[in-house]
Every structure is written in structure tokens, then in C-alpha cells.
Design a protein around this motif. Structure first.
Motif, PDB file in Angstrom:
ATOM      1  N   ASP A 133       0.830  -1.209   0.000  1.00 16.98           N
ATOM      2  CA  ASP A 133       0.000   0.000   0.000  1.00 16.98           C
ATOM      3  C   ASP A 133       0.866   1.262   0.000  1.00 16.98           C
ATOM      4  O   ASP A 133       2.090   1.197  -0.029  1.00 16.98           O
ATOM      5  N   ASP A 134       0.163   2.425   0.096  1.00 18.32           N
ATOM      6  CA  ASP A 134       0.869   3.704  -0.073  1.00 18.32           C
ATOM      7  C   ASP A 134       1.850   4.011   1.048  1.00 18.32           C
ATOM      8  O   ASP A 134       2.944   4.522   0.816  1.00 18.32           O
ATOM      9  N   GLY A 135       1.433   3.790   2.292  1.00 14.71           N
ATOM     10  CA  GLY A 135       2.310   4.138   3.411  1.00 14.71           C
ATOM     11  C   GLY A 135       1.547   4.161   4.722  1.00 14.71           C
ATOM     12  O   GLY A 135       0.383   3.724   4.795  1.00 14.71           O
ATOM     13  N   LEU A 136       2.211   4.686   5.760  1.00 15.06           N
ATOM     14  CA  LEU A 136       1.613   4.750   7.097  1.00 15.06           C
ATOM     15  C   LEU A 136       1.037   6.132   7.356  1.00 15.06           C
ATOM     16  O   LEU A 136       1.614   7.135   6.915  1.00 15.06           O
ATOM     17  N   ASN A 137      -0.082   6.183   8.106  1.00 14.29           N
ATOM     18  CA  ASN A 137      -0.576   7.495   8.535  1.00 14.29           C
ATOM     19  C   ASN A 137       0.048   7.852   9.893  1.00 14.29           C
ATOM     20  O   ASN A 137       0.884   7.107  10.418  1.00 14.29           O
ATOM     21  N   GLU A 138      -0.386   8.977  10.492  1.00 12.70           N
ATOM     22  CA  GLU A 138       0.268   9.427  11.735  1.00 12.70           C
ATOM     23  C   GLU A 138      -0.003   8.475  12.906  1.00 12.70           C
ATOM     24  O   GLU A 138       0.735   8.464  13.894  1.00 12.70           O
ATOM     25  N   ASP A 139      -1.072   7.650  12.785  1.00 17.07           N
ATOM     26  CA  ASP A 139      -1.331   6.653  13.837  1.00 17.07           C
ATOM     27  C   ASP A 139      -0.667   5.311  13.537  1.00 17.07           C
ATOM     28  O   ASP A 139      -0.965   4.302  14.185  1.00 17.07           O
ATOM     29  N   LEU A 140       0.173   5.304  12.500  1.00 19.97           N
ATOM     30  CA  LEU A 140       0.927   4.118  12.096  1.00 19.97           C
ATOM     31  C   LEU A 140       0.047   3.001  11.543  1.00 19.97           C
ATOM     32  O   LEU A 140       0.377   1.810  11.632  1.00 19.97           O
ATOM     33  N   TYR A 141      -1.099   3.378  10.977  1.00 14.45           N
ATOM     34  CA  TYR A 141      -1.934   2.437  10.235  1.00 14.45           C
ATOM     35  C   TYR A 141      -1.545   2.501   8.757  1.00 14.45           C
ATOM     36  O   TYR A 141      -1.214   3.580   8.238  1.00 14.45           O
ATOM     37  N   ILE A 142      -1.643   1.343   8.094  1.00 13.33           N
ATOM     38  CA  ILE A 142      -1.373   1.310   6.664  1.00 13.33           C
ATOM     39  C   ILE A 142      -2.555   1.937   5.924  1.00 13.33           C
ATOM     40  O   ILE A 142      -3.717   1.644   6.224  1.00 13.33           O
ATOM     41  N   VAL A 143      -2.230   2.807   4.946  1.00 13.36           N
ATOM     42  CA  VAL A 143      -3.249   3.508   4.165  1.00 13.36           C
ATOM     43  C   VAL A 143      -3.095   3.135   2.683  1.00 13.36           C
ATOM     44  O   VAL A 143      -1.971   3.137   2.176  1.00 13.36           O
ATOM     45  N   PRO A 144      -4.170   2.765   1.963  1.00 12.56           N
ATOM     46  CA  PRO A 144      -5.552   2.707   2.449  1.00 12.56           C
ATOM     47  C   PRO A 144      -5.818   1.550   3.404  1.00 12.56           C
ATOM     48  O   PRO A 144      -6.695   1.656   4.263  1.00 12.56           O
ATOM     49  N   GLY A 145      -5.111   0.437   3.279  1.00 12.86           N
ATOM     50  CA  GLY A 145      -5.121  -0.605   4.289  1.00 12.86           C
ATOM     51  C   GLY A 145      -6.437  -1.328   4.481  1.00 12.86           C
ATOM     52  O   GLY A 145      -7.303  -1.364   3.593  1.00 12.86           O
ATOM     53  N   ILE A 146      -6.550  -1.904   5.686  1.00 10.09           N
ATOM     54  CA  ILE A 146      -7.765  -2.649   6.031  1.00 10.09           C
ATOM     55  C   ILE A 146      -8.240  -2.275   7.434  1.00 10.09           C
ATOM     56  O   ILE A 146      -9.111  -2.922   7.983  1.00 10.09           O
ATOM     57  N   GLY A 147      -7.643  -1.232   8.009  1.00  7.23           N
ATOM     58  CA  GLY A 147      -8.005  -0.844   9.378  1.00  7.23           C
ATOM     59  C   GLY A 147      -7.231  -1.672  10.389  1.00  7.23           C
ATOM     60  O   GLY A 147      -6.128  -2.138  10.106  1.00  7.23           O
ATOM     61  N   ASP A 148      -7.815  -1.855  11.567  1.00  4.56           N
ATOM     62  CA  ASP A 148      -7.151  -2.645  12.607  1.00  4.56           C
ATOM     63  C   ASP A 148      -7.427  -4.125  12.354  1.00  4.56           C
ATOM     64  O   ASP A 148      -8.544  -4.604  12.567  1.00  4.56           O
ATOM     65  N   GLY A 149      -6.400  -4.816  11.886  1.00  5.74           N
ATOM     66  CA  GLY A 149      -6.569  -6.206  11.473  1.00  5.74           C
ATOM     67  C   GLY A 149      -7.023  -7.109  12.609  1.00  5.74           C
ATOM     68  O   GLY A 149      -7.910  -7.942  12.433  1.00  5.74           O
ATOM     69  N   GLY A 150      -6.413  -6.955  13.787  1.00 10.60           N
ATOM     70  CA  GLY A 150      -6.776  -7.796  14.932  1.00 10.60           C
ATOM     71  C   GLY A 150      -8.230  -7.590  15.324  1.00 10.60           C
ATOM     72  O   GLY A 150      -8.984  -8.544  15.520  1.00 10.60           O
ATOM     73  N   ASP A 151      -8.645  -6.352  15.412  1.00 13.03           N
ATOM     74  CA  ASP A 151     -10.034  -6.054  15.783  1.00 13.03           C
ATOM     75  C   ASP A 151     -11.010  -6.614  14.762  1.00 13.03           C
ATOM     76  O   ASP A 151     -12.054  -7.156  15.110  1.00 13.03           O
ATOM     77  N   ARG A 152     -10.670  -6.490  13.490  1.00  6.89           N
ATOM     78  CA  ARG A 152     -11.602  -6.967  12.466  1.00  6.89           C
ATOM     79  C   ARG A 152     -11.656  -8.493  12.429  1.00  6.89           C
ATOM     80  O   ARG A 152     -12.691  -9.081  12.191  1.00  6.89           O
ATOM     81  N   LEU A 153     -10.519  -9.141  12.700  1.00  4.43           N
ATOM     82  CA  LEU A 153     -10.488 -10.606  12.731  1.00  4.43           C
ATOM     83  C   LEU A 153     -11.320 -11.143  13.883  1.00  4.43           C
ATOM     84  O   LEU A 153     -12.044 -12.113  13.746  1.00  4.43           O
ATOM     85  N   PHE A 154     -11.142 -10.511  15.050  1.00  8.56           N
ATOM     86  CA  PHE A 154     -11.705 -11.096  16.258  1.00  8.56           C
ATOM     87  C   PHE A 154     -12.948 -10.359  16.758  1.00  8.56           C
ATOM     88  O   PHE A 154     -13.487 -10.687  17.811  1.00  8.56           O
ATOM     89  N   GLY A 155     -13.390  -9.342  16.018  1.00  6.30           N
ATOM     90  CA  GLY A 155     -14.642  -8.648  16.356  1.00  6.30           C
ATOM     91  C   GLY A 155     -14.552  -7.870  17.652  1.00  6.30           C
ATOM     92  O   GLY A 155     -15.526  -7.744  18.392  1.00  6.30           O
ATOM     93  N   THR A 156     -13.387  -7.316  17.951  1.00  5.07           N
ATOM     94  CA  THR A 156     -13.183  -6.657  19.250  1.00  5.07           C
ATOM     95  C   THR A 156     -13.389  -5.142  19.183  1.00  5.07           C
ATOM     96  O   THR A 156     -12.894  -4.415  20.045  1.00  5.07           O
ATOM     97  N   LYS A 157     -14.071  -4.681  18.147  1.00  9.05           N
ATOM     98  CA  LYS A 157     -14.326  -3.240  18.128  1.00  9.05           C
ATOM     99  C   LYS A 157     -15.783  -2.969  17.799  1.00  9.05           C
ATOM    100  O   LYS A 157     -16.372  -3.705  17.035  1.00  9.05           O
TER     101      LYS A 157
END
Ligand code: URA
Length: 210
Positions: free
Chosen positions: A186-210
Motif C-alpha cells: 500500500d501507499d504508506g503509514l498514517n500518523e497513527d501508524l496504520y497502513i493507508v488505504p489498508g484494512i483498518g485494525d486487522g486484529g479487531d476486524r479478525l476477532f470482532g473486538t471493536k
């Protein structure tokens, strides 16, 4: 980029697009991660050595090939790497699985501490494939490669569904011998160190913790 392999197969790209969609729920997200991991693992194991054996088919004696020598160990980084284990094991069912837990200090982006580590006793004799959903800053990846190399591993690869130039650069600088196999860069990291455009928080999305 040296030592980086992108799985550009249309099925992988299609499934990653479904992962990106914020409306994709946890059940489908998990299934997709598992399917994509199978494809990426297929590439990560492309150079496993073969040896010739004789096999009797119903019709004739065949000179056939089977995997020889080094065996495989998968090492998922907790927590998001856990979502890739089933897909990888579907391809290499005899592989052993080690686990590494890395705690990331949110206030210091360069700091990572190991909180869990259980590796196969014979890891030094295995082809080690580290699994993480994303290679973002590279901090957890570098720490995990350090851990498996300190345990004796000599052949180490890193497979992820998604990465970015910053993560690749960091891992390659620290461990230039480690091949990276990914589904997309992907393009790069944002200021919160998430990959952009990315997939968001991978752990939360996998395990439904958000
Ligand atoms: N970890 C995540 O869960 N998402 C990112 O984009 C980067 C790291």
C-alpha cells in the motif's frame, strides 16, 4: 524491491479488496484471511527442496518428486497472525507452529517487548515462515525475526497480507536475508501508524473486538 514477492494473482487481489471494505464483517474477514494466506503460503513455499523417489502407480513405476530435507515451522505474531495459521496449515499440514507475542508501546513507536514465546524445539532445522496480517512499521516483525534467529533459525521468511514501503525498508535493513511475501504493497503509514488505504485494525476486524 529486493527480496519482496507480491502475489498478484487475480483471486488474491479480489479477496484483498473484499478485506478492505469496511462493511465486511468478522466472519467473512476471517474466511478471507484464511483463503488469502493459502495463496501467499503457496508462494512462500515455492523453493522448498524436492527429492526423487520411485512410486508405483496403478500402471507403472514412476520417478516422482517429494519434499525433502528441511521441514517447515510457521510462527504467527499474536494476535493478527493467528488468523493466517489455518490457511498456511491447509497447505503444509505437517508444519509445526510456534507463537510469538509482541507488545507494542503505543507511546514509543520504536519499542516492542516480547510477552510470549513458544517455539518448536527443532526450529534450527526448519524453514521458518513468520505470519502477520500486516507489515506496518516493521518493529514487531524485526523483533520476531530476532527471536527466531536467536533460537537458531537460519532460513526465515516473512509472509503478510498487506505491507507498505516503510515496513519493507525497516525489515530489509535489519534482516536483508529475510524474503517478504505479501498480497499487496500500500501507499504508506498514517500518523497513527496504520497502513493507508489498508484494512483498518486487522486484529479487531479478525476477532470482532471493536
Ligand atoms: N496494524 C493494524 O492492525 N493495521 C494497520 O494498518 C497497521 C498495523
Amino acid at each position: 524491491m529486493n527480496n519482496v514477492h507480491v502475489c498478484d494473482h487475480p483471486l488474491v487481489q479480489h479477496k484483498i479488496s473484499l478485506l478492505r471494505d469496511k462493511n465486511t464483517g468478522s466472519k467473512e474477514f476471517r474466511e478471507l484471511v484464511s483463503e488469502i494466506s493459502m495463496f501467499i503460503c503457496y508462494e512462500a513455499t515455492r523453493d522448498l527442496p524436492l527429492k526423487e523417489v520411485k512410486i508405483e502407480t496403478p500402471l507403472a513405476l514412476a520417478n516422482a518428486k517429494i519434499i525433502s530435507g528441511r521441514k517447515v515451522a510457521f510462527v504467527p505474531i499474536m494476535r493478527a497472525g493467528l488468523g493466517m495459521v489455518d490457511g498456511a496449515l491447509a497447505l503444509v499440514p505437517a508444519a509445526k507452529v510456534g507463537h510469538v507475542g509482541i507488545y507494542r508501546d503505543k507511546s514509543n513507536s520504536n519499542s516492542a517487548a516480547e510477552y510470549y514465546c513458544k517455539l518448536p524445539f527443532d526450529i534450527a532445522n526448519r524453514e521458518v515462515i513468520i505470519l502477520d496480517l500486516m507489515l506496518a512499521t516493521g518493529v514487531s516483525a524485526i523483533k520476531t525475526v530476532d527471536i527466531v534467529k536467536n533460537a537458531g533459525a537460519k532460513n526465515v521468511k516473512f509472509m503478510c497480507v498487506l505491507t507498505c514501503p516503510e515496513g519493507i525498508k525497516a525489515l530489509q535493513t535489519a534482516h536483508p536475508d529475510v524474503e517478504i511475501i505479501t498480497g499487496a504493497i500500500d501507499d504508506g503509514l498514517n500518523e497513527d501508524l496504520y497502513i493507508v488505504p489498508g484494512i483498518g485494525d486487522g486484529g479487531d476486524r479478525l476477532f470482532g473486538t471493536k
